[in-house]
Scaffold this motif. Structure first.
Motif, mmCIF file in Angstrom:
data_model
loop_
_atom_site.group_PDB
_atom_site.id
_atom_site.type_symbol
_atom_site.label_atom_id
_atom_site.label_comp_id
_atom_site.label_asym_id
_atom_site.label_seq_id
_atom_site.Cartn_x
_atom_site.Cartn_y
_atom_site.Cartn_z
ATOM 1 N N PRO A 126 -3.608 0.900 -3.006
ATOM 2 C CA PRO A 126 -3.059 -0.165 -3.399
ATOM 3 C C PRO A 126 -1.447 0.127 -4.319
ATOM 4 O O PRO A 126 -1.502 0.909 -5.011
ATOM 5 C CB PRO A 126 -3.950 -0.958 -4.302
ATOM 6 C CG PRO A 126 -5.317 -0.417 -3.899
ATOM 7 C CD PRO A 126 -5.198 0.860 -3.483
ATOM 8 N N SER A 168 0.559 5.347 1.646
ATOM 9 C CA SER A 168 -0.329 6.277 2.284
ATOM 10 C C SER A 168 -0.543 7.488 1.626
ATOM 11 O O SER A 168 0.414 8.010 1.016
ATOM 12 C CB SER A 168 0.381 6.809 3.622
ATOM 13 O OG SER A 168 0.007 7.816 4.232
ATOM 14 N N TYR A 171 0.794 -1.194 0.157
ATOM 15 C CA TYR A 171 0.146 -0.140 0.214
ATOM 16 C C TYR A 171 0.754 1.265 0.095
ATOM 17 O O TYR A 171 2.172 1.044 0.143
ATOM 18 C CB TYR A 171 -1.004 0.050 1.065
ATOM 19 C CG TYR A 171 -1.884 -0.997 1.388
ATOM 20 C CD1 TYR A 171 -3.257 -1.239 0.701
ATOM 21 C CD2 TYR A 171 -1.600 -2.206 2.240
ATOM 22 C CE1 TYR A 171 -3.974 -2.206 0.779
ATOM 23 C CE2 TYR A 171 -2.350 -3.391 2.209
ATOM 24 C CZ TYR A 171 -3.450 -3.419 1.574
ATOM 25 O OH TYR A 171 -4.483 -4.362 1.511
ATOM 26 N N ARG A 207 1.881 -4.950 4.349
ATOM 27 C CA ARG A 207 0.759 -5.589 4.866
ATOM 28 C C ARG A 207 0.405 -5.440 6.325
ATOM 29 O O ARG A 207 -0.625 -5.330 6.690
ATOM 30 C CB ARG A 207 0.362 -7.058 4.178
ATOM 31 C CG ARG A 207 0.362 -6.921 2.608
ATOM 32 C CD ARG A 207 0.087 -8.209 2.123
ATOM 33 N NE ARG A 207 0.179 -8.553 0.805
ATOM 34 C CZ ARG A 207 -0.689 -8.017 0.032
ATOM 35 N NH1 ARG A 207 -1.789 -7.434 0.422
ATOM 36 N NH2 ARG A 207 -0.357 -8.296 -1.191
ATOM 37 N N LEU A 245 -5.657 3.452 2.727
ATOM 38 C CA LEU A 245 -4.688 3.508 1.793
ATOM 39 C C LEU A 245 -4.642 3.083 0.348
ATOM 40 O O LEU A 245 -5.788 2.556 -0.002
ATOM 41 C CB LEU A 245 -3.549 2.565 2.514
ATOM 42 C CG LEU A 245 -3.073 2.594 3.902
ATOM 43 C CD1 LEU A 245 -2.237 1.632 4.542
ATOM 44 C CD2 LEU A 245 -2.645 3.697 4.322
ATOM 45 N N ALA A 256 -0.208 -2.091 7.767
ATOM 46 C CA ALA A 256 -1.729 -1.679 6.987
ATOM 47 C C ALA A 256 -2.612 -2.129 7.861
ATOM 48 O O ALA A 256 -3.853 -1.789 7.572
ATOM 49 C CB ALA A 256 -1.661 -1.592 5.672
ATOM 50 N N ASP A 262 -4.550 -0.411 -10.711
ATOM 51 C CA ASP A 262 -3.889 0.331 -9.502
ATOM 52 C C ASP A 262 -2.982 1.140 -9.451
ATOM 53 O O ASP A 262 -3.108 2.461 -8.792
ATOM 54 C CB ASP A 262 -3.763 -0.766 -8.451
ATOM 55 C CG ASP A 262 -4.778 -1.730 -7.897
ATOM 56 O OD1 ASP A 262 -5.826 -1.224 -8.106
ATOM 57 O OD2 ASP A 262 -4.532 -2.812 -7.668
ATOM 58 N N GLU A 291 -6.321 -0.625 5.655
ATOM 59 C CA GLU A 291 -6.417 -0.989 4.415
ATOM 60 C C GLU A 291 -7.237 -0.128 3.629
ATOM 61 O O GLU A 291 -6.731 0.422 2.470
ATOM 62 C CB GLU A 291 -6.671 -2.358 4.184
ATOM 63 C CG GLU A 291 -5.562 -3.355 4.770
ATOM 64 C CD GLU A 291 -6.037 -3.945 6.065
ATOM 65 O OE1 GLU A 291 -5.458 -4.845 6.591
ATOM 66 O OE2 GLU A 291 -6.929 -3.110 6.670
#
Length: 244
Positions: free
Chosen positions: A189, A168, A166, A177, A187, A180, A207, A184
């Motif tokens: 991806p 921010s 991810y 992971r 955030l 996060a 993404d 999730e």
């Protein structure tokens, strides 16, 4: 820059006067450079002054502050691609972004090389997947060159370098992971190809476009430059339809 002769990529053209045009070209060593093309709107010059084309450009100005007169000779045409919706949208967006985002007369040799590579990929690839990753990487590089780079080296929360998944939206830093967990939905991806290299599946490419698009809109394409986002929206919609 009283006199500059160089190969350059046409990024934007607008009418000026009854017959002329002001063209903004990305040069290898002098960055984005504008010049007035006499007769730039003529039937002979319109196919030359198309975004994405490579031209041999000759800029001449009496003073540093004067808009240079510009003569151009076509070196490589990408006009045939403009009849294809997806390649045309990619060229339109890549060139429009460059013209809107970069300050003039500031060298960005890495961006010139990357834009040339992106346009070559659009021209050579048999399908959009062959150039879509290059587009995401170009947008990411442009952010970095303008001082808005993303930190994808380690997790902003835990400091680890593994399983980064991810980014921010506040800090523009990667998050693993584990870091996060529970957050999730707040955030963005992070597609694996931006960390590990290589190519990506279509879901990962989309993404990537959402990721770079968020930071371009927030940090670069603001105020009067926001109108170019329409070109990006057209491209993303065409990509969605192509992979649906």
């Amino acid at each position: 820059m009283p006199h500059l002769s160089t190969f350059a990529i046409v990024c934007a053209v607008r009418a000026h006067g009854e017959h002329g045009a002001i063209a903004r070209l990305l040069t290898p060593d002098h960055g984005l450079t504008a010049g007035y093309v006499r007769g730039g709107r003529s039937r002979a010059m319109r196919p030359v002054l198309l975004p994405g084309n490579v031209v041999k450009a000759d800029f001449r100005a009496r003073t540093e502050d004067q808009l240079a007169g510009l003569t151009v000779e076509l070196a490589h045409s990408r006009a045939p691609l403009l009849a294809e919706p997806l390649p045309a949208a990619a060229i339109d967006w890549g060139c429009a972004l460059t013209a809107a985002a970069l300050p003039e007369a500031t060298p960005y040799p890495a961006l010139h090389q990357a834009l040339a590579g992106l346009l070559d990929a659009v021209e050579a690839a048999p399908a959009a997947r062959g150039w879509a990753v290059a587009l995401v990487r170009y947008e990411l590089l442009l952010l970095a060159e303008l001082g808005f780079g993303l930190d994808l080296s380690r997790c902003a929360a835990l400091g680890d370098v593994d399983d980064l998944a991810y980014v921010s939206p506040r800090s523009a830093a990667a998050v693993s992971r584990a870091g996060a967990s529970g957050y999730e939905q707040r955030l963005l991806p992070l597609p694996p190809f931006l960390v590990a290299g290589g190519t990506g599946e279509w879901a990962e490419i989309m993404d990537g476009l959402r990721l770079t698009g968020f930071f371009l809109e927030r940090s670069v394409l603001t105020d009067r430059r926001a109108d170019v986002l329409a070109a990006r929206e057209r491209l993303v919609e065409r990509l969605k339809r192509a992979v649906a």
